[in-house]
Write an enzyme that holds these catalytic residues in place. Structure first.
Site, PDB file in Angstrom:
ATOM      1  N   GLY A  50      22.267  -3.665  46.183  1.00 31.40           N
ATOM      2  CA  GLY A  50      23.008  -2.629  46.482  1.00 31.40           C
ATOM      3  C   GLY A  50      22.257  -1.474  47.270  1.00 31.40           C
ATOM      4  N   CYS A  51      21.154  -1.682  47.649  1.00 33.84           N
ATOM      5  CA  CYS A  51      20.395  -0.459  48.311  1.00 33.84           C
ATOM      6  C   CYS A  51      20.118  -0.886  49.798  1.00 33.84           C
ATOM      7  CB  CYS A  51      19.035  -0.381  47.650  1.00 33.84           C
ATOM      8  SG  CYS A  51      19.108  -0.235  45.867  1.00 33.84           S
ATOM      9  N   GLN A  52      20.126   0.118  50.669  1.00 31.76           N
ATOM     10  CA  GLN A  52      19.740   0.021  51.942  1.00 31.76           C
ATOM     11  C   GLN A  52      18.444  -0.080  52.094  1.00 31.76           C
ATOM     12  OE1 GLN A  52      20.628   2.520  55.335  1.00 31.76           O
ATOM     13  NE2 GLN A  52      22.568   1.913  55.251  1.00 31.76           N
ATOM     14  N   SER A  53      17.552   0.524  51.182  1.00 35.74           N
ATOM     15  CA  SER A  53      16.218   0.258  50.980  1.00 35.74           C
ATOM     16  C   SER A  53      15.845  -0.565  50.067  1.00 35.74           C
ATOM     17  CB  SER A  53      15.581   1.670  50.941  1.00 35.74           C
ATOM     18  OG  SER A  53      16.199   2.379  49.813  1.00 35.74           O
ATOM     19  N   ALA A 118      24.669   4.106  49.480  1.00 33.14           N
ATOM     20  CA  ALA A 118      23.917   2.971  49.636  1.00 33.14           C
ATOM     21  C   ALA A 118      22.457   2.938  49.067  1.00 33.14           C
ATOM     22  CB  ALA A 118      23.792   2.786  51.277  1.00 33.14           C
TER      23      ALA A 118
END
Ligand code: PLP
Ligand code: PLP
Lengths: 141, 404, 404, 141
Positions: A50-53, A118
């Site tokens: 669920g992280c963009q990074s 994000a």
């Protein structure tokens, strides 16, 4: 210092800043000092979804407290992790489980707290608490 | 005449502030903003003639049906489609592509080949993967070069008697490349393969004449063309659409239903099961009128100047690299700064009131090609200004300073 | 307190005239009218925070995502759904049903049985026929009696180990019958069959608790609940939805895409490919709030009184026959007058400002059952009045005079 | 009377009415006098699609003019057919093909002229003209 005191300390530190830029710069500084997770522990099962990074989180039980190490490929995310780890690392499982996260709002990072964000701050906190729950169960056996 | 100050007044959202700064909206490739006239058409529909359409005898239903069907005709005219029944109003590009992909489930044979390009949006990849899984057809990929251009010589090698379908976007949402769809279509037709062109990114910049380019299927979304969310278009040649099995079953798409046997309605209804997005369809028509009133030539001229300026300004930042450097480009600039994660840049410039997108832009294969986690994407529209480009460039410089 | 005069002021369309007469809108089963607050929420979205949702880092995208996800939570709470990821936002009932039907294509075996009721809308028949064709499963039909009630003893006979799915509407759009879905669900579960309830007609009249009735899938459309067109809900139990293959491929619904292999996202995104109807989802949430503020008990009380009055008044017309005479009914009155075609009545009463529907109401099997070409259907909502019933009754009398 | 004159006559007749009710009552009267299609010709291939009511239309060539018979199960539709047949029946194919239908608007029945209207007036006119085209081709052979 107990967890409440660490939170107060963080709120104090961040209250010195006049605007978001100073706050972010400080957060980025904190990120650079993050106690890094070792490279071999950056495996896919340590990845938080669920992280963009990318965010890796590792947890270990030392006697009755949990020590967390973590890393990210984005520096702002690292800063957020550093703040979280300062609060949550080296605490007892039940303390972690009962801790609330209002301090994030109070230090002026509320925008990162949305469950749909994000950056996955909310997923991170969830993951920290899941580790705490797992270790607590283990300790109570 | 193209007067940016007048145009900007058409868009209420452009008055807004973000984090205390005037909004600089550079996420147009994700979705466009809406002019007042489009918003008003929705209000007007719900306030004065909202009713379910088709088959209704009463006045309200008749009015709603007429306006909805006029919207279909506007779409038809805009894309120079031969017959209005070749215009299927869908819920968006993704839905449109899935209708076609599902339609081929009964047509493709094991061993047939379908060709995709290396720079597709997931919406133009996944439905075909699902189709291949269902039918045993094989997916081939047209590779691209480092400028972000399709390698046509490789494409030609992929084509054969086995090729049944080619699907490619008109403009890449992650790179901005305008693909040479005329050539792609021509070559595909030489082996009797049909071509679906995904125009989601193209249609706000380029006016497409589907008959002229002789495309078999063309799809797009209203929300990228100043229209509302939840509505889009599937154009298909009548002879082809007639051969496809329907995708959704339901009201509207049938001729007769008994428990033993159901017969399907004619085009376009065969593919329009259920109550459609009526207000959306109507507002889509209004959006098309709005864009045409400004004029696509004017839009292209203005945007090309804007993107040239932005490209030049951004490239002055040390360490900044642009992905997608074809000379055939529309209003997308995808970039990274060495050593900095795109998410970080996006977060900082947002603090300065600027909306850009960061990440893989639903085009993971492109990111894999360049071996990057994602990019920062600034995407421009005709309502953006040079001043906004300056704000962006300064913000990126500031972000770079903070983050390095 | 339920004050009809205040409520009517919420609906701008009710001020309108049709053919020189005040509009009497009695086509609520086709689509409901929209209160100002719902219309305003769409305007507000497009004017102040329109952006594509999910994955966007910038403020606008974050705001839109938050409000959209709050809408999902409102839907969840309204239907007492356990987890918000069990709420799939679709483009409407028809789309919702097709997702489930397609999901079973890989699960059903040849010879498995699925059961439909005799009084379904085409949207709850055709997708299952398509599924049966694809899988070789067999479609069985629960018959109904002349009152328009399902014959439960026959239903029980149809159930067996072979039964995999039962789908039935909560309320019949053509007859108004409220079906005993609790019993239908309980009996189906005894043979381990899953039940899909089509709530398109029910949800504006009845507040459903999906956990209490233990239904497996429940579907509805926003546009029948004072919400906008182009958006609806699929509720499914998590364990079941996880087993279904995705329907549409595209953006949002994937975890990772490569040309070799694609993995799907978790619920609800697995079933929400592409840019959703964002304004629609948001306005759906507002509509649900609006209805709850009025109160479903108040709505039911008021509507029941209205329909009792209308039934009594209409039955005084000689030769008028009502189809659907169960004691368990909501706000639909379907009727014919001996020797007169429903289309003729619909045309005449329209001239008097009244919107009723005529025809088969997308439920041809019911018309076949009664051996009629169609009916005139007056369907009521909480914003209708006794005075409007009187206008209808007088208009029908006038039509009868003219047409006989 | 030629086709133009019949149309004028219809416009004249309808202009006597003050309101829609009288117009509709007259149309219904006309419907009742419709030269009925014979029952055995009410086959499915004579059905016109796109109507909520059923409409059967039958055409025959008499020397060089076409005579139409028709029926419907709805009386208003019958009235519309009656008007159409009065204009189009017993005309030469090319006259039918070239005729316009503005008179329908002028007699106050515009609402029935929408192509999306479920009464199928537009489909009916299309079908009349299709017959005319077919017979014209036949005559020219
Ligand atoms: C009982 C029932 N099911 C399904 C539908 C289809 O709903 P939609 O057209 O919104 O998809 C309707 C609407 O007419 C209905 O009344
Ligand atoms: C090239 C391309 N194809 C397809 C899509 C999907 O469009 P939608 O999400 O409106 O279905 C997009 C939108 O991002 C796109 O840019």
């Amino acid at each position: 210092m107990n967890i409440k005191e660490i939170q107060e300390e963080l709120i104090d530190e961040f209250s010195m800043f006049d605007d978001w830029m100073e706050r972010y710069e400080y957060m980025i500084e904190l990120g650079k000092s993050l106690p890094l997770i070792s490279e071999e522990q950056k495996s896919d099962d340590k990845l938080i979804k669920g992280c963009q990074s990318k965010v890796w989180l590792h947890a270990e039980l030392n006697n009755d407290t949990i020590s967390f190490t973590a890393d990210s490929d984005a520096i702002i995310t690292k800063g957020i992790i550093a703040i979280l780890l300062r609060v949550f690392s080296n605490q007892k499982p039940e303390v972690i489980l009962n801790a609330n996260t209002d301090f994030i709002d109070e230090i002026g990072l509320k925008e990162h707290l949305s469950p749909t964000r994000a950056n996955g701050l909310v997923s991170m906190i969830k993951q920290l608490k899941l580790y705490a729950l797992a270790f607590q169960t283990q300790l109570n056996k | 005449m193209f007067d940016i100050n007048i145009i900007r007044k058409d868009f209420p959202i452009l008055n807004r502030e973000v984090n205390g700064k005037p909004l600089v909206y550079l996420d147009n490739a994700a979705t466009s903003q809406k002019p007042q006239i489009v918003i008003d058409s929705i209000v007007d529909y719900y306030s004065t003639y909202n009713a379910n359409i088709h088959r209704g005898v009463h006045t309200l239903s008749q009015e709603a049906t007429d306006v909805f069907e006029i919207a279909r005709k506007k779409v038809q005219k805009h894309f120079n489609i031969k017959e209005s029944k070749e215009v299927i109003l869908t819920s968006g590009t993704t839905h449109s592509i899935n209708i076609v992909a599902n339609g081929y489930a009964e047509i493709l044979q094991k061993g047939d080949e379908v060709i995709v390009s290396a720079m597709e949006h997931h919406s133009n990849i996944v439905p075909w993967q699902m189709l291949c899984e269902r039918t045993g057809a094989v997916l081939k990929v047209i590779p691209m070069n480092s400028e972000g251009e399709l390698i046509l010589s490789e494409y030609e090698k992929l084509l054969s008697e086995k090729t049944k379908l080619v699907f490619v976007n008109h403009v890449s949402n992650a790179l901005g490349t305008i693909n040479p769809i005329e050539i792609i279509i021509e070559k595909a037709h030489e082996v009797n393969a049909a071509v679906l062109v995904d125009g989601a990114q193209a249609c706000s910049h380029i006016k497409v004449d589907v008959q002229k380019i002789d495309v078999d299927y063309y799809v797009t979304s209203a929300h990228k063309m100043c229209g509302p969310t939840g509505v889009g278009m599937l154009y298909g040649k009548k002879e082809l659409l007639n051969e496809l099995q329907p995708y959704q079953g339901g009201g509207e798409m049938i001729k007769e239903v008994t428990f033993e046997k159901t017969t399907y309605a004619d085009l376009p209804h065969k593919f329009e099961a259920g109550t459609p997005n009526i207000s959306g369809g109507i507002a889509f028509g209004v959006a098309i009128d709005y864009l045409n009133e400004i004029g696509f030539d004017e839009i292209a001229n203005y945007e090309n100047e804007l993107i040239a300026y932005a490209t030049q300004q951004l490239l002055e930042i040390e360490g900044l690299k642009i992905y997608g450097t074809s000379q055939y480009k529309t209003s997308v600039i995808s970039f990274n700064i060495e050593g900095i994660h795109p998410y970080d840049i996006g977060t900082i410039v947002d603090k300065l009131g600027i909306a850009v997108r960061t990440g893989h832009h639903c085009a993971q294969p492109i990111m894999e090609f360049y071996k990057i986690p994602g990019t920062v994407r600034a995407s421009f529209s005709f309502y953006n200004t040079k001043e906004e480009v300056d704000v962006l460039v300064n913000a990126v410089k500031k972000a770079k300073m903070m983050l390095q």
